[in-house]
Design an enzyme around this catalytic site. Structure first.
Site, short mmCIF file in Angstrom:
data_model
loop_
_atom_site.label_atom_id
_atom_site.label_comp_id
_atom_site.label_asym_id
_atom_site.label_seq_id
_atom_site.Cartn_x
_atom_site.Cartn_y
_atom_site.Cartn_z
CE LYS A 1 -4.04 -2.25 0.78
NZ LYS A 1 -3.61 -3.65 0.54
C1 LIG Z 1 -4.12 -4.74 -0.10
C2 LIG Z 1 -3.30 -5.99 -0.22
C3 LIG Z 1 -3.53 -6.95 -1.22
C4 LIG Z 1 -4.66 -6.83 -2.22
O1 LIG Z 1 -4.45 -5.83 -3.16
P1 LIG Z 1 -5.70 -5.26 -4.03
O2 LIG Z 1 -5.15 -4.12 -4.78
O3 LIG Z 1 -6.73 -4.84 -3.01
O4 LIG Z 1 -6.17 -6.38 -4.88
C5 LIG Z 1 -2.69 -8.06 -1.29
N1 LIG Z 1 -1.70 -8.23 -0.40
C6 LIG Z 1 -1.45 -7.35 0.59
C7 LIG Z 1 -0.36 -7.61 1.57
C8 LIG Z 1 -2.24 -6.19 0.71
O5 LIG Z 1 -1.99 -5.31 1.71
#
Ligand SMILES: *Cc1c(COP(=O)(O)O)cnc(C)c1O
Length: 492
Positions: free
Chosen positions: A112
């Site tokens: 993120k």
């Molecule tokens: C948010 C997240 C995901 C999923 O990503 P999206 O863009 O919501 O599909 C996968 N792995 C981790 C560790 C995340 O924090």
């Protein structure tokens, strides 16, 4: 370039407005009205640049109506600095025949950060360019990773305050500690009694309450959100697919123009949608493998064309992928089926919890995407084998994708890129148990994992227990107290 709603014609806005507003007035999501096109020459050019300049060049393709290249380059170089991402933001590693793009070297050790380190900078400029002088109050309900990454991204940003609400029993001890020890003059963190849905419902109620909007307006604020439906969070994610492709040209794995398959651990569909957009722009990506855990709504959707969220919600060891409604899928539907059908599907989804796409739409999706999924047992097995075979530690989310990629690669000999979304130390107890080690409490698990593998704990997760607690988790409130909590803690 204009941005249009996925659900109807008539809401065209600039990129800065799309970033400031977040959601279109008809409930749709903003998408560019056309995809910029790049070619091999462009790839060759950006291959010579460091990550932040590659990112600036790509983001500028989408934002040039409102932002200059210099502004974007300044924001990218601040966001992706050596201080925030020691060793670089998006290194590509190798295990056997798979290439792994590690996106978790930022301040919260989850992917993120790739978006949330730069989005606040774009957002502040958007407010300056298109706003009315009021300050932004960012409200976030989080089940873990997003809240911490948003806090780090918006910490001490001028003209913005951020309040994060998390369910007292719905986040891990590490995530709770990360948020409780958050510093910054404009941040607030509060635990809410209940589960994630209670916190999320509380935040949604505040967004839709006209009397709260009026009070905030009088005090010089407007509400905004930091979740993944904002275009400002998607656009930075397109860049790392380009960057990884460039790195693979540079190290001789790929010839410029050669096709690269990608596997993405998927929850809300933002990350894999960014890959799809990169492909639409001309990046030579092949199959996009949408990897799910036991909550296999998307796997079923890609194999049948039926989306159905009416099923049991399963808590897994990859909590950021425990999702039954993937919001950003709406953007893919829009590209494949247009706004009219998308509006229909979304209205079905909200009334019945399911929809079926037309067969021509399903065929179109299958030209780019494969859905694959892995059970908990398979995920643990993957973590163990990858470590035993290559000495490479996978976190639980990446392991879902890694397992799906291995399964898919049995059928082809194409180069494959696996997206790695979290440090294994963020999920130490699960990783330890996958490696066959005896369980211990969460705080000690990271130390133990580091000791038994010789892999270092990343700096944001070191010494968390020793930091001063600023927002004690035990000071929790009921969901009904959230509006009061928001209004009584404004700084101005
Ligand atoms: C948010 C997240 C995901 C999923 O990503 P999206 O863009 O919501 O599909 C996968 N792995 C981790 C560790 C995340 O924090």
């Amino acid at each position: 370039m204009k941005y249009v709603s996925t659900r109807s014609r008539g809401y065209a806005v600039s990129s800065a407005e799309a970033i400031r507003i977040g959601l279109a007035p008809d409930g749709g999501l903003y998408m560019p009205d056309a995809f910029p096109k790049i070619d091999g020459k462009f790839l060759k050019e950006i291959s010579a640049l460091p990550y932040s300049d590659r990112a600036a060049r790509i983001m500028h393709l989408f934002l040039s109506d409102s932002y200059s290249l210099d502004e974007i380059a300044e924001d990218c170089s601040a966001a992706y600095s050596e201080t925030s991402f020691p060793g670089g933001p998006a290194p590509v590693k190798k295990t056997g025949s798979l290439n792994i793009l590690e996106l978790w070297h930022g301040p919260t050790s989850a992917f993120k950060d790739m978006a949330l380190q730069v989005m606040p900078r774009l957002f502040v400029r958007a407010v300056r360019k298109t706003g009315d002088g009021r300050r932004a109050l960012i409200l976030v309900a989080t089940s873990g990773d997003t809240g911490k990454a948003a806090l780090e991204g918006y910490r001490d940003v001028e003209g913005v305050e951020i309040a994060v609400y998390y369910p007292v029993d719905g986040v891990s001890e590490i995530q709770k500690l990360q948020m409780a020890t958050q510093t910054g003059s404009n941040v607030r963190v509060r635990s809410v009694r209940g589960n994630f849905d209670d916190a999320q419902t509380g935040v949604k109620k505040i967004f839709s309450d006209p009397s709260i909007a009026e009070t905030l307006d009088r005090r010089g604020y407007f509400l905004s959100s930091a979740n993944s439906i904002n275009w400002g969070r998607l656009v930075p994610q397109i860049c790392y697919y380009f960057s990884a492709y460039c790195d693979l040209i540079n190290d001789g794995t790929l010839k410029n123009g050669e096709t690269l398959d990608v596997t993405v651990p998927t929850g809300n569909f933002g990350n894999i949608l960014a890959a799809y957009i990169a492909k639409k722009c001309g990046l030579p990506l092949g199959r996009l493998i949408c990897a799910s855990n036991s909550n296999r709504v998307l796997t079923d959707f890609f194999s049948t064309g039926k989306y159905d969220k009416n099923r049991r919600f399963i808590l897994t060891s990859s909590p950021s992928m425990d999702i039954l409604v993937s919001s950003n899928l709406e953007r893919l539907l829009y590209v494949a089926a247009g706004h009219k059908k998308t509006a229909e599907y979304m209205s079905r989804l909200s009334s019945e919890g399911r929809y079926v796409v037309d067969s021509d739409v399903h065929d179109a999706l299958c030209r780019d995407f494969n859905g694959e999924c892995r059970s908990e047992q398979e995920v643990f097995g993957t973590i163990r084998t990858a470590y035993e075979k290559y000495g490479y530690l996978l976190d639980t989310h990446t392991a879902v994708a890694y397992g799906c990629a291995e399964k898919y690669a049995l059928r082809t000999s194409m180069p494959m890129l696996v997206i790695s979304t979290a440090s294994p130390f963020k999920f130490s107890p699960s990783v330890l148990s996958a490696l066959g080690k005896s369980p211990c409490n969460e705080e000690e698990a990271a130390e133990k994992l580091s000791e038994c593998t010789g892999v270092e704990i990343p700096y944001p997760l070191r010494g968390l227990t020793g930091r001063p607690v600023i927002f004690p988790p035990e000071d929790s409130i009921a969901p009904a107290e959230m509006p009061d909590d928001v209004l009584s803690n404004l700084r101005y």
